[in-house]
Motif scaffolding. Structure first.
Motif, PDB file in Angstrom:
ATOM      1  N   LEU A 171       0.816  -1.211   0.000  1.00 39.60           N
ATOM      2  CA  LEU A 171       0.000   0.000   0.000  1.00 39.60           C
ATOM      3  C   LEU A 171       0.856   1.270   0.000  1.00 39.60           C
ATOM      4  CD1 LEU A 171      -2.863  -1.051   2.445  1.00 39.60           C
ATOM      5  CD2 LEU A 171      -2.951  -0.904  -0.055  1.00 39.60           C
ATOM      6  N   PHE A 172       2.032   1.208   0.624  1.00 44.34           N
ATOM      7  CA  PHE A 172       2.929   2.364   0.637  1.00 44.34           C
ATOM      8  C   PHE A 172       3.381   2.701  -0.787  1.00 44.34           C
ATOM      9  CE2 PHE A 172       7.138   4.400   1.346  1.00 44.34           C
ATOM     10  CZ  PHE A 172       6.708   5.477   2.112  1.00 44.34           C
ATOM     11  N   ALA A 173       3.637   1.657  -1.577  1.00 39.10           N
ATOM     12  CA  ALA A 173       4.026   1.867  -2.972  1.00 39.10           C
ATOM     13  C   ALA A 173       2.887   2.529  -3.747  1.00 39.10           C
ATOM     14  CB  ALA A 173       4.419   0.545  -3.619  1.00 39.10           C
ATOM     15  N   ILE A 174       1.658   2.126  -3.463  1.00 36.44           N
ATOM     16  CA  ILE A 174       0.510   2.750  -4.128  1.00 36.44           C
ATOM     17  C   ILE A 174       0.376   4.203  -3.695  1.00 36.44           C
ATOM     18  CG2 ILE A 174      -2.005   2.701  -4.363  1.00 36.44           C
ATOM     19  CD1 ILE A 174      -1.866  -0.344  -3.976  1.00 36.44           C
ATOM     20  N   ALA A 175       0.527   4.452  -2.382  1.00 37.59           N
ATOM     21  CA  ALA A 175       0.402   5.812  -1.860  1.00 37.59           C
ATOM     22  C   ALA A 175       1.425   6.757  -2.479  1.00 37.59           C
ATOM     23  CB  ALA A 175       0.550   5.801  -0.340  1.00 37.59           C
ATOM     24  N   ASN A 176       2.555   6.212  -2.912  1.00 36.73           N
ATOM     25  CA  ASN A 176       3.615   7.020  -3.518  1.00 36.73           C
ATOM     26  C   ASN A 176       3.557   7.024  -5.045  1.00 36.73           C
ATOM     27  OD1 ASN A 176       4.834   7.942  -1.174  1.00 36.73           O
ATOM     28  ND2 ASN A 176       6.112   6.128  -0.973  1.00 36.73           N
ATOM     29  N   SER A 177       2.429   6.605  -5.594  1.00 37.48           N
ATOM     30  CA  SER A 177       2.299   6.520  -7.041  1.00 37.48           C
ATOM     31  C   SER A 177       1.171   7.417  -7.532  1.00 37.48           C
ATOM     32  CB  SER A 177       2.005   5.070  -7.462  1.00 37.48           C
ATOM     33  OG  SER A 177       0.650   4.733  -7.171  1.00 37.48           O
ATOM     34  N   ALA A 178       1.054   7.508  -8.844  1.00 37.28           N
ATOM     35  CA  ALA A 178      -0.031   8.295  -9.443  1.00 37.28           C
ATOM     36  C   ALA A 178      -1.392   7.633  -9.229  1.00 37.28           C
ATOM     37  CB  ALA A 178       0.237   8.472 -10.940  1.00 37.28           C
ATOM     38  N   GLU A 179      -1.393   6.376  -8.776  1.00 35.70           N
ATOM     39  CA  GLU A 179      -2.632   5.632  -8.563  1.00 35.70           C
ATOM     40  C   GLU A 179      -3.262   5.907  -7.201  1.00 35.70           C
ATOM     41  OE1 GLU A 179      -4.112   3.536 -10.699  1.00 35.70           O
ATOM     42  OE2 GLU A 179      -2.607   3.775 -12.268  1.00 35.70           O
ATOM     43  N   ALA A 180      -2.574   6.651  -6.330  1.00 38.83           N
ATOM     44  CA  ALA A 180      -3.005   6.803  -4.939  1.00 38.83           C
ATOM     45  C   ALA A 180      -4.447   7.276  -4.814  1.00 38.83           C
ATOM     46  CB  ALA A 180      -2.061   7.744  -4.199  1.00 38.83           C
ATOM     47  N   GLY A 181      -4.804   8.310  -5.568  1.00 40.79           N
ATOM     48  CA  GLY A 181      -6.153   8.855  -5.470  1.00 40.79           C
ATOM     49  C   GLY A 181      -7.213   7.868  -5.911  1.00 40.79           C
ATOM     50  N   ASP A 182      -6.974   7.205  -7.063  1.00 37.65           N
ATOM     51  CA  ASP A 182      -7.944   6.227  -7.571  1.00 37.65           C
ATOM     52  C   ASP A 182      -8.075   5.038  -6.638  1.00 37.65           C
ATOM     53  OD1 ASP A 182      -8.433   7.789  -9.775  1.00 37.65           O
ATOM     54  OD2 ASP A 182      -7.049   6.691 -11.088  1.00 37.65           O
ATOM     55  N   ALA A 183      -6.973   4.635  -6.014  1.00 35.34           N
ATOM     56  CA  ALA A 183      -6.977   3.466  -5.140  1.00 35.34           C
ATOM     57  C   ALA A 183      -7.467   3.784  -3.726  1.00 35.34           C
ATOM     58  CB  ALA A 183      -5.576   2.854  -5.068  1.00 35.34           C
ATOM     59  N   GLY A 184      -7.530   5.062  -3.383  1.00 38.05           N
ATOM     60  CA  GLY A 184      -7.997   5.435  -2.051  1.00 38.05           C
ATOM     61  C   GLY A 184      -7.007   5.122  -0.954  1.00 38.05           C
ATOM     62  N   VAL A 185      -5.713   5.248  -1.245  1.00 42.53           N
ATOM     63  CA  VAL A 185      -4.669   4.910  -0.271  1.00 42.53           C
ATOM     64  C   VAL A 185      -3.853   6.163   0.042  1.00 42.53           C
ATOM     65  CG1 VAL A 185      -2.666   3.466   0.216  1.00 42.53           C
ATOM     66  CG2 VAL A 185      -4.564   2.550  -1.146  1.00 42.53           C
ATOM     67  N   HIS A 186      -3.691   6.470   1.326  1.00 35.36           N
ATOM     68  CA  HIS A 186      -2.925   7.655   1.691  1.00 35.36           C
ATOM     69  C   HIS A 186      -2.335   7.500   3.095  1.00 35.36           C
ATOM     70  CE1 HIS A 186      -6.220   9.225   4.332  1.00 35.36           C
ATOM     71  NE2 HIS A 186      -6.966   8.532   3.497  1.00 35.36           N
ATOM     72  N   LEU A 187      -1.299   8.282   3.362  1.00 37.90           N
ATOM     73  CA  LEU A 187      -0.669   8.291   4.682  1.00 37.90           C
ATOM     74  C   LEU A 187      -1.469   9.163   5.635  1.00 37.90           C
ATOM     75  CD1 LEU A 187       3.016   8.726   3.514  1.00 37.90           C
ATOM     76  CD2 LEU A 187       2.135   6.728   4.738  1.00 37.90           C
ATOM     77  N   VAL A 188      -1.480   8.781   6.914  1.00 34.91           N
ATOM     78  CA  VAL A 188      -2.134   9.579   7.940  1.00 34.91           C
ATOM     79  C   VAL A 188      -1.367   9.413   9.252  1.00 34.91           C
ATOM     80  CG1 VAL A 188      -3.775   7.727   8.467  1.00 34.91           C
ATOM     81  CG2 VAL A 188      -4.306  10.085   9.128  1.00 34.91           C
ATOM     82  N   SER A 189      -1.163  10.528   9.937  1.00 37.43           N
ATOM     83  CA  SER A 189      -0.430  10.515  11.204  1.00 37.43           C
ATOM     84  C   SER A 189      -1.391  10.728  12.367  1.00 37.43           C
ATOM     85  CB  SER A 189       0.642  11.615  11.215  1.00 37.43           C
ATOM     86  OG  SER A 189       1.559  11.439  10.166  1.00 37.43           O
ATOM     87  N   GLY A 190      -0.991  10.247  13.552  1.00 35.80           N
ATOM     88  CA  GLY A 190      -1.842  10.460  14.709  1.00 35.80           C
ATOM     89  C   GLY A 190      -1.334   9.768  15.942  1.00 35.80           C
ATOM     90  N   TRP A 191      -2.267   9.512  16.863  1.00 33.93           N
ATOM     91  CA  TRP A 191      -1.900   9.008  18.181  1.00 33.93           C
ATOM     92  C   TRP A 191      -2.760   7.814  18.592  1.00 33.93           C
ATOM     93  CZ3 TRP A 191      -3.543  14.271  17.642  1.00 33.93           C
ATOM     94  CH2 TRP A 191      -2.485  15.189  17.523  1.00 33.93           C
TER      95      TRP A 191
END
Length: 396
Positions: free
Chosen positions: A130-150
């Protein structure tokens, strides 16, 4: 809706309509999504499969189930198993699957019956995928993104550094200054992980299955033997359906109710260490959770559950009192003490049907789905190899 195809197909007339399906030699034809209503025992027109007494050309593989586990398994099989045709069979496809309700945060659930090193491998393989997808042009279409928190705790946990700490990004103990945001909590972990939003990710996986020549068939399966002899190997990714299809009494529902709200100012996830209360910001909404009701099959939203969820989440993030457009969602998690990843050879009246079971992920399916799908694909590859290996003839 039934779609017509051209080329070498096997035909059957059902209810006045012609149902078409690819022949054994068509493992790489473009995918079609068909709906059928013919009899429970009849896939019609398929050539018989003689398993061990013949060498196989294209292995015909049926994947039962179209949630994140079924679709990812189909993609992995297409990539790892040469000369195969893959058909996904399910009575429900996105957006009507359990996976579509899941919040999709990559924070592992622990399976009591599975070794920790195995769980970590599954999580690492899924995170990397999923990290590879998040770092690609496919991220938006695939619905994969990084999120930070606690992730926060009301008492210091026995395991201050979980087994997955070196897989997520920037894992560290929260500072005293950060904990001031949560006065009822004494310990916390800060890190960056991934969010996989299944209403986008499942269609993205379907697109890849179609691109590799796979088929999708909308149909309810009541007995895995319905798929014999039309398919050489069956992969059971039916989740709770495995109570019936595999006779597995170890799997049961854990009801989960969540709220999806509009609160675009919320940018960091917050998760109570118990896993019961969480706030997960996404691409189009924020998911608030949740419930964990064992043995509850009720798919209707409960108003009291919704009030409790909103109250608990507002206690962690008071600004959520201003959240709007609140929608209720309910899903039944397929819980089991351990994921079942196992090959079984069914036998009946001299017939044999290899089945690879891949189900029982509970609330942790998104976090490990790619890792377990790779393992399931390896089991399928072993089955294909066995079916393509002729039995030596005994010498008299």
């Amino acid at each position: 809706m039934e779609r017509k195809t051209r080329g070498n197909v096997l035909n059957q007339v059902t209810n006045g309509k012609q149902f078409r399906f690819p022949s054994v030699s068509q493992g790489t034809r473009p995918a079609r999504h068909c709906k059928t209503s013919f009899g429970a025992r009849d896939f019609g027109g398929f050539q018989d499969c003689f398993f061990r007494d013949r060498l196989m050309d294209t292995a015909r593989i049926a994947v039962v189930g179209a949630g994140v586990v079924g679709l990812s398994t189909a993609v992995c099989i297409s990539k790892l198993v040469p000369q195969c045709s893959v058909t996904i069979i399910s009575d429900k496809f996105t957006p009507d699957t359990t996976s579509d309700v899941a919040a999709g945060m990559l924070i592992p659930h622990t399976y009591p019956d599975t070794p920790i090193h195995t769980q970590k491998q599954w999580f690492r393989e899924t995170f990397n995928h999923l990290f590879a997808i998040a770092n690609s042009a496919e991220a938006g279409d695939a619905g994969v993104h990084l999120v930070s928190g606690w992730q926060i705790f009301q008492s210091t946990p026995t395991e201050e550094v979980p087994f997955w700490a070196d897989v997520v990004l920037g894992f560290r103990r929260m500072t005293e200054a950060e904990l001031k945001k949560f006065p009822q909590y004494v310990f916390g972990q800060a890190f960056t992980t991934l969010k996989c939003e299944c209403p986008a990710y499942l269609p993205w996986l379907e697109k890849r299955i179609k691109g590799s020549g796979g088929w999708m068939l909308t149909r309810r399966i009541d007995d895995l033997w319905e798929l014999h002899p039309s398919f050489d190997i069956v992969v059971n990714c039916s989740g709770l359906g495995s109570r019936q299809l595999a006779g597995d009494s170890k799997i049961f529902p854990v009801r989960g109710q969540v709220l999806q709200v509009q609160a675009p100012w919320v940018e960091h996830f917050i998760r109570d260490g118990s896993g019961l209360t969480y706030i997960y910001p996404g691409m189009s909404h924020v998911t608030l959770g949740g419930t964990r009701q064992k043995g509850d099959w009720n798919l209707s939203p409960d108003a009291e559950n919704s009030r409790e969820i909103l109250s608990r989440c507002c206690a962690l993030e008071p600004s959520l009192h201003r959240a709007c457009n609140i929608r209720e969602k309910v899903g039944l998690r397929p819980y089991r003490p351990g994921v079942r990843l196992q090959t079984e050879l069914l036998a009946r009246d001299g017939r044999r049907l290899p089945v690879v079971h891949h189900y029982g992920h509970g609330s942790g399916g998104i976090s490990v789905h790619w890792g377990t799908a790779l393992e399931a694909a390896r089991l399928v590859s072993e089955c294909v190899h066995a079916l393509r290996t002729p039995i030596p003839k005994s010498k008299l």
